[in-house]
Write a protein that holds these residues in place. Structure first.
Motif, PDB file in Angstrom:
ATOM      1  N   ASP A  40      60.587  40.112  43.663  1.00  0.00           N
ATOM      2  CA  ASP A  40      61.114  39.637  44.848  1.00  0.00           C
ATOM      3  C   ASP A  40      60.767  38.402  45.319  1.00  0.00           C
ATOM      4  OD1 ASP A  40      58.474  40.239  45.730  1.00  0.00           O
ATOM      5  OD2 ASP A  40      59.241  41.674  47.431  1.00  0.00           O
ATOM      6  N   GLY A  41      59.942  37.769  44.396  1.00  0.00           N
ATOM      7  CA  GLY A  41      59.217  36.279  44.708  1.00  0.00           C
ATOM      8  C   GLY A  41      58.001  36.229  45.384  1.00  0.00           C
ATOM      9  N   THR A  42      57.450  37.382  45.904  1.00  0.00           N
ATOM     10  CA  THR A  42      56.171  37.515  46.458  1.00  0.00           C
ATOM     11  C   THR A  42      55.066  37.789  45.189  1.00  0.00           C
ATOM     12  OG1 THR A  42      56.160  39.856  46.889  1.00  0.00           O
ATOM     13  CG2 THR A  42      57.017  38.387  48.603  1.00  0.00           C
ATOM     14  N   ALA A  43      53.995  37.910  45.536  1.00  0.00           N
ATOM     15  CA  ALA A  43      52.734  37.754  44.595  1.00  0.00           C
ATOM     16  C   ALA A  43      52.037  38.982  44.769  1.00  0.00           C
ATOM     17  CB  ALA A  43      51.991  36.576  44.670  1.00  0.00           C
ATOM     18  N   VAL A  44      51.479  39.733  43.942  1.00  0.00           N
ATOM     19  CA  VAL A  44      50.532  40.801  43.968  1.00  0.00           C
ATOM     20  C   VAL A  44      49.307  39.971  44.489  1.00  0.00           C
ATOM     21  CG1 VAL A  44      49.171  42.153  42.623  1.00  0.00           C
ATOM     22  CG2 VAL A  44      51.322  41.944  42.050  1.00  0.00           C
ATOM     23  N   GLY A  45      48.603  40.864  45.593  1.00  0.00           N
ATOM     24  CA  GLY A  45      47.625  40.197  46.159  1.00  0.00           C
ATOM     25  C   GLY A  45      47.652  39.414  47.352  1.00  0.00           C
ATOM     26  N   GLY A  46      49.119  38.809  47.678  1.00  0.00           N
ATOM     27  CA  GLY A  46      49.279  38.088  48.699  1.00  0.00           C
ATOM     28  C   GLY A  46      48.888  36.737  48.588  1.00  0.00           C
ATOM     29  N   ASP A  47      47.988  36.125  49.654  1.00  0.00           N
ATOM     30  CA  ASP A  47      47.436  34.777  49.736  1.00  0.00           C
ATOM     31  C   ASP A  47      46.029  35.091  49.196  1.00  0.00           C
ATOM     32  OD1 ASP A  47      45.997  36.260  51.742  1.00  0.00           O
ATOM     33  OD2 ASP A  47      46.817  34.621  53.334  1.00  0.00           O
ATOM     34  N   ASP A  48      45.745  36.143  48.522  1.00  0.00           N
ATOM     35  CA  ASP A  48      44.316  36.314  47.910  1.00  0.00           C
ATOM     36  C   ASP A  48      44.240  35.799  46.446  1.00  0.00           C
ATOM     37  OD1 ASP A  48      41.910  37.192  46.639  1.00  0.00           O
ATOM     38  OD2 ASP A  48      42.036  38.998  47.792  1.00  0.00           O
ATOM     39  N   ILE A  49      43.708  34.628  46.262  1.00  0.00           N
ATOM     40  CA  ILE A  49      44.108  33.858  44.986  1.00  0.00           C
ATOM     41  C   ILE A  49      43.359  34.543  43.991  1.00  0.00           C
ATOM     42  CG2 ILE A  49      42.158  32.201  45.331  1.00  0.00           C
ATOM     43  CD1 ILE A  49      43.854  30.314  43.866  1.00  0.00           C
ATOM     44  N   GLY A  50      42.212  35.101  44.348  1.00  0.00           N
ATOM     45  CA  GLY A  50      41.335  36.064  43.272  1.00  0.00           C
ATOM     46  C   GLY A  50      42.169  37.177  42.979  1.00  0.00           C
ATOM     47  N   ALA A  51      42.741  37.806  43.704  1.00  0.00           N
ATOM     48  CA  ALA A  51      43.847  39.230  43.489  1.00  0.00           C
ATOM     49  C   ALA A  51      44.834  38.453  42.453  1.00  0.00           C
ATOM     50  CB  ALA A  51      44.262  39.959  44.696  1.00  0.00           C
ATOM     51  N   GLN A  52      45.361  37.467  42.804  1.00  0.00           N
ATOM     52  CA  GLN A  52      46.533  37.022  42.184  1.00  0.00           C
ATOM     53  C   GLN A  52      45.980  36.691  40.750  1.00  0.00           C
ATOM     54  OE1 GLN A  52      49.074  33.808  43.381  1.00  0.00           O
ATOM     55  NE2 GLN A  52      49.415  34.752  45.422  1.00  0.00           N
ATOM     56  N   ALA A  53      44.850  36.235  40.586  1.00  0.00           N
ATOM     57  CA  ALA A  53      44.308  35.865  39.215  1.00  0.00           C
ATOM     58  C   ALA A  53      44.047  37.112  38.491  1.00  0.00           C
ATOM     59  CB  ALA A  53      42.726  35.021  39.525  1.00  0.00           C
ATOM     60  N   ARG A  54      43.367  38.102  39.292  1.00  0.00           N
ATOM     61  CA  ARG A  54      43.114  39.388  38.606  1.00  0.00           C
ATOM     62  C   ARG A  54      44.530  40.084  37.787  1.00  0.00           C
ATOM     63  NH1 ARG A  54      39.311  38.929  42.256  1.00  0.00           N
ATOM     64  NH2 ARG A  54      37.260  39.125  41.419  1.00  0.00           N
ATOM     65  N   GLU A  55      45.515  39.979  38.625  1.00  0.00           N
ATOM     66  CA  GLU A  55      46.779  40.806  38.257  1.00  0.00           C
ATOM     67  C   GLU A  55      47.473  39.569  37.059  1.00  0.00           C
ATOM     68  OE1 GLU A  55      50.162  42.689  37.893  1.00  0.00           O
ATOM     69  OE2 GLU A  55      48.257  43.428  38.773  1.00  0.00           O
ATOM     70  N   ALA A  56      47.265  38.683  36.957  1.00  0.00           N
ATOM     71  CA  ALA A  56      47.685  37.735  35.889  1.00  0.00           C
ATOM     72  C   ALA A  56      47.210  38.194  34.928  1.00  0.00           C
ATOM     73  CB  ALA A  56      47.473  36.050  36.234  1.00  0.00           C
ATOM     74  N   LEU A  57      45.489  38.163  34.991  1.00  0.00           N
ATOM     75  CA  LEU A  57      44.789  38.497  33.710  1.00  0.00           C
ATOM     76  C   LEU A  57      44.936  40.016  33.255  1.00  0.00           C
ATOM     77  CD1 LEU A  57      41.622  36.815  35.144  1.00  0.00           C
ATOM     78  CD2 LEU A  57      42.633  36.275  33.028  1.00  0.00           C
ATOM     79  N   ARG A  58      45.251  40.800  34.260  1.00  0.00           N
ATOM     80  CA  ARG A  58      45.632  42.042  33.791  1.00  0.00           C
ATOM     81  C   ARG A  58      46.904  42.065  32.719  1.00  0.00           C
ATOM     82  NH1 ARG A  58      49.220  45.657  34.415  1.00  0.00           N
ATOM     83  NH2 ARG A  58      50.586  44.553  35.740  1.00  0.00           N
ATOM     84  N   ARG A  59      47.792  41.155  33.302  1.00  0.00           N
ATOM     85  CA  ARG A  59      49.206  41.059  32.443  1.00  0.00           C
ATOM     86  C   ARG A  59      48.872  40.498  31.267  1.00  0.00           C
ATOM     87  NH1 ARG A  59      53.427  39.474  37.125  1.00  0.00           N
ATOM     88  NH2 ARG A  59      53.170  41.204  38.535  1.00  0.00           N
ATOM     89  N   ILE A  60      48.022  39.552  31.065  1.00  0.00           N
ATOM     90  CA  ILE A  60      47.595  39.047  29.830  1.00  0.00           C
ATOM     91  C   ILE A  60      47.183  39.754  28.864  1.00  0.00           C
ATOM     92  CG2 ILE A  60      45.943  37.363  29.033  1.00  0.00           C
ATOM     93  CD1 ILE A  60      46.669  35.530  31.586  1.00  0.00           C
ATOM     94  N   VAL A  61      46.070  40.661  29.337  1.00  0.00           N
ATOM     95  CA  VAL A  61      45.331  41.632  28.714  1.00  0.00           C
ATOM     96  C   VAL A  61      46.262  42.809  28.074  1.00  0.00           C
ATOM     97  CG1 VAL A  61      43.648  43.343  28.649  1.00  0.00           C
ATOM     98  CG2 VAL A  61      43.102  41.297  29.679  1.00  0.00           C
TER      99      VAL A  61
END
Length: 132
Positions: A40-61
């Motif tokens: 829907d265009g939003t991001a896992v973690g909302g405005d928490d940049i650390g949470a967004q990074a962790r989700e991106a890294l989870r997807r990468i792994v």
């Protein structure tokens, strides 16, 4: 190319733009810029940049695992952030995944990512010497 493996992202732009989440050719793997974007265009973690990074890294792994690799095979990372003042939050997430591998890493500030909700995008390169 018979030894090429493409890992789909499942993202809405994949077919239009013509990309894969990851590509493995021989012992080399490239993982495309990965974010925490939801359909829907939003991001896992909302405005928490650390949470967004962790989700991106989870997807990468997860993408690395699909082609027989893990964080220990990563030799280079690139992190794109929209607020370099929050570098430590992204750095902490990166360190949680790559503390043992310690890949060459770059973090740069960018004006914007594909949607307003996104604050970090990460890409990695990996090498696996497994006889493939």
């Amino acid at each position: 190319m018979s030894d090429r493996i493409n890992v789909p992202s499942g993202g809405t732009f994949e077919a239009t733009v013509g990309y894969s989440r990851a590509v493995r050719v021989g012992d080399q793997i490239w993982v495309a810029g990965t974010t925490a974007e939801l359909p829907d265009g939003t991001a896992v973690g909302g405005d928490d940049i650390g949470a967004q990074a962790r989700e991106a890294l989870r997807r990468i792994v997860a993408a690395l695992a699909e082609v027989g690799a893990g964080p220990e095979h990563v030799v280079r990372t690139r992190m794109f952030v929209t607020d370099i003042g929050r570098w430590s939050e992204v750095g902490d997430a990166h360190g949680e995944v790559f503390a043992d591998a310690r890949p060459a890493a770059t973090m740069v500030e960018v004006k914007a990512l594909i949607t307003q909700a996104l604050m970090v995008e990460i890409e990695v390169d990996a090498v696996v010497h497994d006889g493939r």
